[in-house]
Design a protein around this motif. Structure first.
Motif, PDB file in Angstrom:
ATOM      1  N   LEU A  39       0.895  -1.059   0.086  1.00  0.00           N
ATOM      2  CA  LEU A  39      -0.160  -0.003   0.010  1.00  0.00           C
ATOM      3  C   LEU A  39       0.692   1.273  -0.004  1.00  0.00           C
ATOM      4  CD1 LEU A  39      -2.699  -0.910   2.588  1.00  0.00           C
ATOM      5  CD2 LEU A  39      -3.010  -0.601   0.087  1.00  0.00           C
ATOM      6  N   GLY A  40       2.054   1.255   0.552  1.00  0.00           N
ATOM      7  CA  GLY A  40       3.025   2.252   0.684  1.00  0.00           C
ATOM      8  C   GLY A  40       3.592   2.795  -0.707  1.00  0.00           C
ATOM      9  N   ASN A  41       3.181   1.773  -1.821  1.00  0.00           N
ATOM     10  CA  ASN A  41       3.901   2.157  -3.164  1.00  0.00           C
ATOM     11  C   ASN A  41       2.756   2.811  -4.071  1.00  0.00           C
ATOM     12  OD1 ASN A  41       6.795   1.342  -3.442  1.00  0.00           O
ATOM     13  ND2 ASN A  41       6.060  -0.717  -2.882  1.00  0.00           N
ATOM     14  N   LEU A  42       1.654   3.151  -3.284  1.00  0.00           N
ATOM     15  CA  LEU A  42       0.169   3.205  -3.924  1.00  0.00           C
ATOM     16  C   LEU A  42       0.814   4.705  -4.675  1.00  0.00           C
ATOM     17  CD1 LEU A  42      -2.895   2.323  -1.997  1.00  0.00           C
ATOM     18  CD2 LEU A  42      -2.301   1.627  -4.029  1.00  0.00           C
ATOM     19  N   PRO A  43       1.247   5.603  -4.048  1.00  0.00           N
ATOM     20  CA  PRO A  43       1.423   6.839  -4.679  1.00  0.00           C
ATOM     21  C   PRO A  43       2.077   6.810  -6.246  1.00  0.00           C
ATOM     22  CG  PRO A  43       2.223   7.228  -2.581  1.00  0.00           C
ATOM     23  CD  PRO A  43       1.909   5.892  -2.826  1.00  0.00           C
ATOM     24  N   GLN A  44       2.762   5.779  -6.381  1.00  0.00           N
ATOM     25  CA  GLN A  44       3.632   5.578  -7.545  1.00  0.00           C
ATOM     26  C   GLN A  44       2.392   4.892  -8.642  1.00  0.00           C
ATOM     27  OE1 GLN A  44       6.433   2.210  -8.256  1.00  0.00           O
ATOM     28  NE2 GLN A  44       7.589   3.708  -8.846  1.00  0.00           N
ATOM     29  N   VAL A  45       1.570   4.015  -8.247  1.00  0.00           N
ATOM     30  CA  VAL A  45       0.519   3.539  -8.963  1.00  0.00           C
ATOM     31  C   VAL A  45      -0.483   4.605  -9.254  1.00  0.00           C
ATOM     32  CG1 VAL A  45      -1.361   1.856  -9.282  1.00  0.00           C
ATOM     33  CG2 VAL A  45       0.961   1.291  -7.987  1.00  0.00           C
TER      34      VAL A  45
END
Length: 200
Positions: A39-45
């Motif tokens: 979920l922490g990688n969501l900004p990228q997605v």
């Protein structure tokens, strides 16, 4: 075409630099679960999906060369933010993920289209394969570089680095060092690609 492949290679290195190490940092240093790290990688997605419909308009407004240069600068800037500030707070990681995602989305679109347009119609499949291969090979190289630097710097098991201040600092220094190395390589690739594209 060579400039576009260099851009693709830079994207692969950038993805390796931030995605791999950020996931390790969130889980091993900050104690996030795998699901939380994902979920922490969501900004990228989110940024990649959000900016997608506007890439064509950006290119039309700025031109291919300028849009590619700005996108590459955003990507390199995001890597620098992560390398220098990512250890302090997740907010900086989110900013870095957003900047790199925006830059990668613009650059990858321009590079992919340029490769296809630069080949005869009966060789477009080969061009697409070259574009994907350039990015994937660079990502593998980037992951290998990062893993080697981390393994050479961190003593003991990776699973125990978050249990001591020394282990945490050693890991964070390794991440900073490996990310700066890959950022320098990315910057060299995009600089060469921009100059090459400008001449052609």
């Amino acid at each position: 075409m060579s400039a576009s492949l260099a851009y693709e290679a830079a994207i692969g290195l950038g993805m390796a630099a931030i995605s791999f190490t950020a996931s390790l940092q969130l889980q091993l240093v900050w104690g996030w679960s795998p699901a939380q790290a994902a979920l922490g990688n969501l900004p990228q997605v989110i940024v990649m999906l959000a900016i997608g419909p506007f890439v064509e308009k950006i290119v039309d407004r700025l031109g291919t060369h300028r849009a590619g240069t700005i996108g590459a600068a955003s990507m390199v800037g995001g890597l620098l933010v992560y390398a220098l500030l990512g250890r302090y707070d997740y907010g900086w990681i989110a900013v870095a993920l957003a900047l790199t995602a925006a830059g990668m989305r613009v650059v990858s679109t321009i590079a992919g289209v340029t490769v296809i347009r630069g080949l005869p119609e009966d060789q477009t499949a080969t061009g697409a394969a070259l574009s994907d291969t350039s990015s994937e090979v660079a990502a593998s190289v980037g992951t290998a570089i990062t893993g080697t630097i981390v393994a050479a710097t961190v003593a003991g098991s990776l699973s125990g680095i978050g249990h001591s201040a020394a282990g945490t600092q050693s890991f964070e220094n390794a991440v900073t060092g490996s990310t700066l190395v890959l950022t320098a390589i990315c910057a060299a690739l995009v600089t060469w690609a921009a100059r090459r594209a400008g001449r052609t």
